[in-house]
Design a protein around this motif. Structure first.
Motif, short mmCIF file in Angstrom:
data_model
loop_
_atom_site.label_atom_id
_atom_site.label_comp_id
_atom_site.label_asym_id
_atom_site.label_seq_id
_atom_site.Cartn_x
_atom_site.Cartn_y
_atom_site.Cartn_z
N ALA A 32 -8.56 3.45 16.46
CA ALA A 32 -9.11 4.28 15.38
C ALA A 32 -8.00 4.73 14.44
O ALA A 32 -8.18 4.72 13.21
N ASN A 33 -6.85 5.10 14.99
CA ASN A 33 -5.72 5.51 14.14
C ASN A 33 -5.22 4.35 13.29
O ASN A 33 -4.87 4.54 12.12
N ALA A 34 -5.20 3.15 13.84
CA ALA A 34 -4.76 1.98 13.08
C ALA A 34 -5.73 1.68 11.94
O ALA A 34 -5.31 1.36 10.83
N VAL A 35 -7.02 1.80 12.20
CA VAL A 35 -8.02 1.58 11.16
C VAL A 35 -7.86 2.61 10.06
O VAL A 35 -7.88 2.28 8.86
N ASN A 36 -7.68 3.87 10.43
CA ASN A 36 -7.50 4.92 9.42
C ASN A 36 -6.26 4.68 8.58
O ASN A 36 -6.29 4.85 7.36
N ALA A 37 -5.17 4.28 9.21
CA ALA A 37 -3.93 4.02 8.47
C ALA A 37 -4.12 2.85 7.51
O ALA A 37 -3.63 2.88 6.38
N THR A 38 -4.82 1.82 7.94
CA THR A 38 -5.07 0.66 7.07
C THR A 38 -5.94 1.05 5.89
O THR A 38 -5.67 0.64 4.75
N GLN A 39 -6.95 1.86 6.11
CA GLN A 39 -7.81 2.31 5.02
C GLN A 39 -7.02 3.18 4.05
O GLN A 39 -7.18 3.05 2.82
N ASP A 40 -6.18 4.06 4.55
CA ASP A 40 -5.35 4.90 3.68
C ASP A 40 -4.41 4.05 2.84
O ASP A 40 -4.22 4.32 1.64
N ALA A 41 -3.82 3.04 3.44
CA ALA A 41 -2.92 2.15 2.70
C ALA A 41 -3.69 1.41 1.62
O ALA A 41 -3.19 1.24 0.49
N GLY A 42 -4.90 0.96 1.92
CA GLY A 42 -5.73 0.28 0.92
C GLY A 42 -6.06 1.19 -0.24
O GLY A 42 -6.03 0.77 -1.40
N ARG A 43 -6.37 2.44 0.05
CA ARG A 43 -6.65 3.40 -1.02
C ARG A 43 -5.43 3.64 -1.89
O ARG A 43 -5.53 3.76 -3.11
N SER A 44 -4.26 3.72 -1.26
CA SER A 44 -3.01 3.92 -2.01
C SER A 44 -2.76 2.75 -2.96
O SER A 44 -2.38 2.93 -4.11
N VAL A 45 -2.96 1.54 -2.46
CA VAL A 45 -2.77 0.34 -3.29
C VAL A 45 -3.77 0.35 -4.43
O VAL A 45 -3.45 0.04 -5.58
N ASP A 46 -5.01 0.71 -4.14
CA ASP A 46 -6.06 0.75 -5.17
C ASP A 46 -5.70 1.76 -6.26
O ASP A 46 -5.82 1.46 -7.45
N ARG A 47 -5.23 2.95 -5.84
CA ARG A 47 -4.85 3.97 -6.84
C ARG A 47 -3.67 3.49 -7.67
O ARG A 47 -3.63 3.71 -8.89
N ALA A 48 -2.70 2.83 -7.05
CA ALA A 48 -1.53 2.35 -7.78
C ALA A 48 -1.92 1.26 -8.77
O ALA A 48 -1.37 1.19 -9.87
N ALA A 49 -2.87 0.43 -8.39
CA ALA A 49 -3.29 -0.66 -9.28
C ALA A 49 -4.06 -0.14 -10.47
O ALA A 49 -4.04 -0.75 -11.54
N LYS A 50 -4.72 1.00 -10.32
CA LYS A 50 -5.52 1.55 -11.42
C LYS A 50 -4.67 2.29 -12.44
O LYS A 50 -5.13 2.56 -13.54
N LYS A 51 -3.43 2.59 -12.09
CA LYS A 51 -2.58 3.35 -13.03
C LYS A 51 -2.04 2.47 -14.11
O LYS A 51 -1.84 1.37 -14.16
#
Length: 51
Positions: A32-51
């Motif tokens: 569960a922690n690995a899944v959460n970390a992967t989702q958080d990383a995906g969100r970070s990449v998504d936010r960075a790509a939108k800037k």
């Protein structure tokens, strides 16, 4: 087999089963922690790509 040996064997079986249960719970938490970390990383990449 004596009564004492039967009780000892039953105790060992219960101990082994409880250990397995703790290991399975731990693996579930780690997954569960690995899944959460992967989702958080995906969100970070998504936010960075939108800037």
């Amino acid at each position: 087999m004596t009564t004492t040996a039967k009780i000892a064997a039953a105790f060992m079986v219960l101990l082994a089963l409880s250990s397995c249960g703790n290991t399975i719970r731990g693996i579930g938490k780690d997954t569960a922690n690995a899944v959460n970390a992967t989702q958080d990383a995906g969100r970070s990449v998504d936010r960075a790509a939108k800037k």
